[in-house]
Design a protein around this motif. Sequence first.
Motif, PDB file in Angstrom:
ATOM      1  N   GLN A 381       0.835  -1.199   0.000  1.00  0.00           N
ATOM      2  CA  GLN A 381       0.000   0.000   0.000  1.00  0.00           C
ATOM      3  C   GLN A 381       0.871   1.252   0.000  1.00  0.00           C
ATOM      4  N   SER A 382       0.741   2.061  -1.027  1.00  0.00           N
ATOM      5  CA  SER A 382       1.615   3.223  -1.174  1.00  0.00           C
ATOM      6  C   SER A 382       1.490   4.199  -0.010  1.00  0.00           C
ATOM      7  N   GLY A 383       0.314   4.257   0.604  1.00  0.00           N
ATOM      8  CA  GLY A 383       0.126   5.188   1.707  1.00  0.00           C
ATOM      9  C   GLY A 383       0.805   4.769   2.990  1.00  0.00           C
ATOM     10  N   TYR A 384       1.350   3.552   3.039  1.00  0.00           N
ATOM     11  CA  TYR A 384       1.961   3.033   4.266  1.00  0.00           C
ATOM     12  C   TYR A 384       3.484   2.996   4.215  1.00  0.00           C
ATOM     13  N   ILE A 385       4.081   3.267   3.081  1.00  0.00           N
ATOM     14  CA  ILE A 385       5.540   3.180   2.974  1.00  0.00           C
ATOM     15  C   ILE A 385       6.146   4.578   3.030  1.00  0.00           C
ATOM     16  N   PHE A 386       7.413   4.628   3.410  1.00  0.00           N
ATOM     17  CA  PHE A 386       8.112   5.905   3.547  1.00  0.00           C
ATOM     18  C   PHE A 386       9.351   5.895   2.657  1.00  0.00           C
ATOM     19  N   GLY A 387       9.685   7.065   2.155  1.00  0.00           N
ATOM     20  CA  GLY A 387      10.880   7.219   1.354  1.00  0.00           C
ATOM     21  C   GLY A 387      10.859   6.463   0.041  1.00  0.00           C
ATOM     22  N   GLY A 388       9.656   6.043  -0.402  1.00  0.00           N
ATOM     23  CA  GLY A 388       9.553   5.328  -1.657  1.00  0.00           C
ATOM     24  C   GLY A 388      10.074   3.909  -1.612  1.00  0.00           C
ATOM     25  N   ASN A 389      10.402   3.403  -0.416  1.00  0.00           N
ATOM     26  CA  ASN A 389      10.943   2.055  -0.261  1.00  0.00           C
ATOM     27  C   ASN A 389       9.882   1.162   0.355  1.00  0.00           C
ATOM     28  N   SER A 390       9.468   0.106  -0.336  1.00  0.00           N
ATOM     29  CA  SER A 390       8.379  -0.737   0.142  1.00  0.00           C
ATOM     30  C   SER A 390       8.736  -1.503   1.412  1.00  0.00           C
ATOM     31  N   SER A 391      10.024  -1.535   1.793  1.00  0.00           N
ATOM     32  CA  SER A 391      10.424  -2.174   3.049  1.00  0.00           C
ATOM     33  C   SER A 391      10.274  -1.239   4.241  1.00  0.00           C
ATOM     34  N   PHE A 392      10.130   0.049   3.976  1.00  0.00           N
ATOM     35  CA  PHE A 392      10.096   1.031   5.062  1.00  0.00           C
ATOM     36  C   PHE A 392       8.655   1.200   5.558  1.00  0.00           C
ATOM     37  N   ILE A 393       8.205   0.243   6.354  1.00  0.00           N
ATOM     38  CA  ILE A 393       6.808   0.212   6.800  1.00  0.00           C
ATOM     39  C   ILE A 393       6.662   0.256   8.315  1.00  0.00           C
ATOM     40  N   ALA A 394       7.786   0.316   9.045  1.00  0.00           N
ATOM     41  CA  ALA A 394       7.703   0.254  10.508  1.00  0.00           C
ATOM     42  C   ALA A 394       6.917   1.429  11.073  1.00  0.00           C
ATOM     43  N   LYS A 395       7.069   2.622  10.480  1.00  0.00           N
ATOM     44  CA  LYS A 395       6.338   3.787  10.979  1.00  0.00           C
ATOM     45  C   LYS A 395       4.828   3.590  10.854  1.00  0.00           C
ATOM     46  N   ALA A 396       4.402   2.899   9.813  1.00  0.00           N
ATOM     47  CA  ALA A 396       2.969   2.695   9.608  1.00  0.00           C
ATOM     48  C   ALA A 396       2.369   1.763  10.641  1.00  0.00           C
ATOM     49  N   LEU A 397       3.207   0.950  11.310  1.00  0.00           N
ATOM     50  CA  LEU A 397       2.723   0.003  12.314  1.00  0.00           C
ATOM     51  C   LEU A 397       2.977   0.468  13.733  1.00  0.00           C
ATOM     52  N   ALA A 398       3.889   1.410  13.921  1.00  0.00           N
ATOM     53  CA  ALA A 398       4.269   1.871  15.258  1.00  0.00           C
ATOM     54  C   ALA A 398       3.297   2.923  15.771  1.00  0.00           C
ATOM     55  N   SER A 399       3.120   2.954  17.081  1.00  0.00           N
ATOM     56  CA  SER A 399       2.265   3.974  17.706  1.00  0.00           C
ATOM     57  C   SER A 399       2.927   5.350  17.584  1.00  0.00           C
ATOM     58  N   THR A 400       2.175   6.372  17.888  1.00  0.00           N
ATOM     59  CA  THR A 400       2.686   7.748  17.781  1.00  0.00           C
ATOM     60  C   THR A 400       3.343   8.236  19.071  1.00  0.00           C
ATOM     61  N   GLU A 401       3.290   7.436  20.139  1.00  0.00           N
ATOM     62  CA  GLU A 401       3.800   7.890  21.432  1.00  0.00           C
ATOM     63  C   GLU A 401       4.746   6.861  22.039  1.00  0.00           C
ATOM     64  N   GLY A 402       5.652   7.348  22.884  1.00  0.00           N
ATOM     65  CA  GLY A 402       6.503   6.494  23.696  1.00  0.00           C
ATOM     66  C   GLY A 402       7.830   6.110  23.084  1.00  0.00           C
ATOM     67  N   TRP A 403       8.052   6.421  21.807  1.00  0.00           N
ATOM     68  CA  TRP A 403       9.281   6.008  21.128  1.00  0.00           C
ATOM     69  C   TRP A 403      10.415   7.005  21.358  1.00  0.00           C
TER      70      TRP A 403
END
Length: 487
Positions: A381-403
């Motif tokens: 899903q293009s809306g879930y990846i970062f930097g144009g790299n399909s492997s960069f999906i951790a941000k889409a699964l991580a919460s917005t707080e506590g990191w």
Amino acid sequence: MKRFFTTMLLCCLTAAFIQAQPVTLTFTGRDASNQYIPLTRVVASNLTKGWQETLVWPDTVLVMTATGIGDFETFQETSLRLSQNNPNPFDGTTFVNLQVAEKGDVAVEITDIAGRVVETFHETSLQAGCHPLRITLSSPGLYFLTARQDGRTASVKMVNRGNGGGNAVAFAGIVETLHATSLPQPKIAHRGATDNPFDLGDQMEYVGYALINFEEVESDHVMQVQDASQTVVLTFPNSQSDGLPCPATPTVTDHEGNVYATVQIGDQCWMRDNLRTTTSPSTGTYLIPAAGTDYTCAGKQAFWYNNDSATYAPMNYGLLYNWNAAVDTFNTAYGETSVNTDYNNAVFVTFSGHRRGICPAGWHLPSDAELTALTDYVSSQSGYIFGGNSSFIAKALASTEGWNTIDSTCAVGNDPSLNNATGFSAVPAGYCSGSSFETAGHSAYFWSSTEYGMIHAWIRGLDYNYADVVRYESLKGYGYSVRCLRD
């Protein structure tokens, strides 16, 4: 999925006028499975009179005034009422109208599903009329909002799936705030009541818009003759329900009565919270050992991070389970074909089908393949990846707080406010090895039910300084978080 948060004022009808009849339209968004969709705006057009209004609330109320006398709701002088909170389910913040018939002492309280009071609101001399209230809750779950005055009681049920920063009930202001990162800010002021001409029987058209996977999507058009107040459902037939509670299963309750929010991601329905049950569902065995007891390979154990439930339970960390506790009882009734406990005191077990493990009935510990299905879907899903790299999906699964934060581009800790597009809400609960607790704020790790050799099993990991989700094989004696998947 990005969401809009707005301070709302919902209109109350408190009297009927002989000369003019208000027609109140309440708009709500739904997908093809009848799952709630937050609306970004609604366009209402009067095709008979030739005017158009645009409203920008998540669920919008529009009042049109027609001449003449008609049937519409009148506020009874002896009534005490609470409107259904809006939106519902909600992500930490929602709004409700309190209608009071006469000036006096009014008490409002919020209780959880176990009957515990989590917040109260008390006014000793509240004026008669409609009072918009803003509700915030810090923990996901099912709650009840109850108002009381002079022996009268009104109550509504609310489903929270996020963290509003604390528990509170307060009067809602009328100043509108709207935040969007993926769409330009609308330059349209809120209009709860239109001044445009309207008569009963006018032909109307309604269109809703919602932000789905970072794109604004248009609903089906509703065209009808308008001659009464009603709720207008705006349907998004091709919309995805990613990031929303699972259809028909907004929450799930474990065998101890703990309630967890759910989230739909692709074809999978996940718990949105880390598991926190303290006993085996099959044997009732208490899993938290006495202080100072290390993890073992053969036993079933679970720990609060740093043995400190007071600090980490409110942060939704859940418990850290060794693999044996996660997969629970070993016997043929659960599908095992063999069990071997002789290799370095580790349990080695093969089984077929879903492994319920420590999860609630109808749910199971995900296999390695099912975790791969999750990450493969998110990568697609293009809306879930970062930097144009399909492997960069951790941000889409991580919460917005506590990191922990870091400047590394596309990493989880780089501007965590941009995290959690999927709604999975992985929190950095760290892990446990023996009596050592590590990487809280740094990492999130989740067990699978799939073994790797005799003494290891597969896990998935997210780290604050990485952009991808990593697949590891880990010793079964380590303690990691558990997320359950619906059967």
